[in-house]
Design an enzyme around this catalytic site. Structure first.
Site, PDB file in Angstrom:
ATOM      1  N   TYR A   1      59.687  81.628 -69.028  1.00  0.00           N
ATOM      2  CA  TYR A   1      60.407  81.775 -70.296  1.00  0.00           C
ATOM      3  C   TYR A   1      61.512  80.731 -70.405  1.00  0.00           C
ATOM      4  CZ  TYR A   1      63.258  84.071 -73.910  1.00  0.00           C
ATOM      5  OH  TYR A   1      63.989  84.356 -75.037  1.00  0.00           O
TER       6      TYR A   1
ATOM      7  N   LYS B   1      61.700  77.720 -73.228  1.00  0.00           N
ATOM      8  CA  LYS B   1      62.788  77.659 -74.202  1.00  0.00           C
ATOM      9  C   LYS B   1      63.663  76.424 -73.990  1.00  0.00           C
ATOM     10  CE  LYS B   1      61.831  81.455 -76.453  1.00  0.00           C
ATOM     11  NZ  LYS B   1      61.388  81.415 -77.867  1.00  0.00           N
TER      12      LYS B   1
END
Length: 241
Positions: A147, A151
């Site tokens: 993640y 991002k």
């Protein structure tokens, strides 16, 4: 084609997700022409582009680019809102590391990259591209490696798009929103004991997008805008490096 009176035209990448669906509803209610791009159709949208699931980025990117091109023709859009994404945890030792990294890259990096290319082809001069970052990825994310990587890449992409000769239309802005936790039905189901007053309502982001599309309080291109909710009050704060 946009019907008479439909003031603006918007593409929503991730238009069947929680935030994407709200964007479609809100902007259709304003009589805007809104197209959804997602793996399933959004019947509330003016049009839908169905993304074919594949393990090949180039196949998916070419398919979406071609279908959006057929849909729009020579028409330009006021905004492309990339609100696709998801969450998966796990540290570098996790058995699911590779699978979760693959999922995060597909959900965040693939969608953001395709949206950026669509902006170079179909966004009006002075238009808006939004990308979905995350406040957590401003720092290390040892418990959610995939993640954080995904991002972080989105943040870098946003800043690159703001640079000279990025390919973006003249005067167009690329802005990433960096929330903490969005108040979605899925998040409430998975974290029922959480403090919901620290979660950002979807309507706040929808109205923020509306402001930026219409030129109201729009940040500079390349901005990474932190979205922080405390005791039910949400504030937007630029992240600086």
């Amino acid at each position: 084609m946009a019907a008479s009176g439909e003031a603006r035209r918007v593409l929503v990448y991730g238009g069947r997700g929680a935030l994407g669906s709200r964007c479609v509803q809100a902007f259709r209610a304003r009589n805007w022409w809104v197209a959804s791009i997602d793996v399933v159709e959004n019947e509330e949208a003016s049009a839908s582009v169905i993304v074919k699931m594949t393990d090949s980025f180039t196949e998916q990117a070419d398919q979406v680019t071609a279908e959006v091109g057929k849909l729009l023709g020579d028409q330009k859009v006021d905004a492309i809102l990339c609100v696709a994404g998801g969450w998966a945890g796990g540290n570098a030792k996790s058995k699911s590391l590779f699978k979760n990294c693959d999922l995060m890259w597909k959900q965040s990096i693939w969608t953001s990259t395709i949206s950026s290319h669509l902006a170079t082809k179909h966004l009006k001069e002075g238009g808006l591209l939004t990308l979905a970052g995350a406040k957590a990825a401003l720092d290390g994310t040892p418990g959610m490696i995939g993640y954080g990587m995904a991002k972080g890449a989105v943040h870098q992409l946003c800043q690159s798009l703001a640079g000279k000769n990025s390919g973006m239309p003249s005067g167009a802005a690329a802005i990433a929103v960096l929330p903490v936790t969005l108040d979605t039905p899925m998040n409430r189901k998975s974290m029922p004991e959480a403090d919901f007053s620290s979660w950002t309502p979807l309507e706040f982001l929808v109205e923020t997008f509306h402001d930026w599309i219409t030129g109201n309080k729009r940040p500079n291109s390349g901005s990474l805008i932190q979205v922080v909710t405390t005791d039910g009050k949400t504030e937007l704060t630029p992240a600086y490096f």
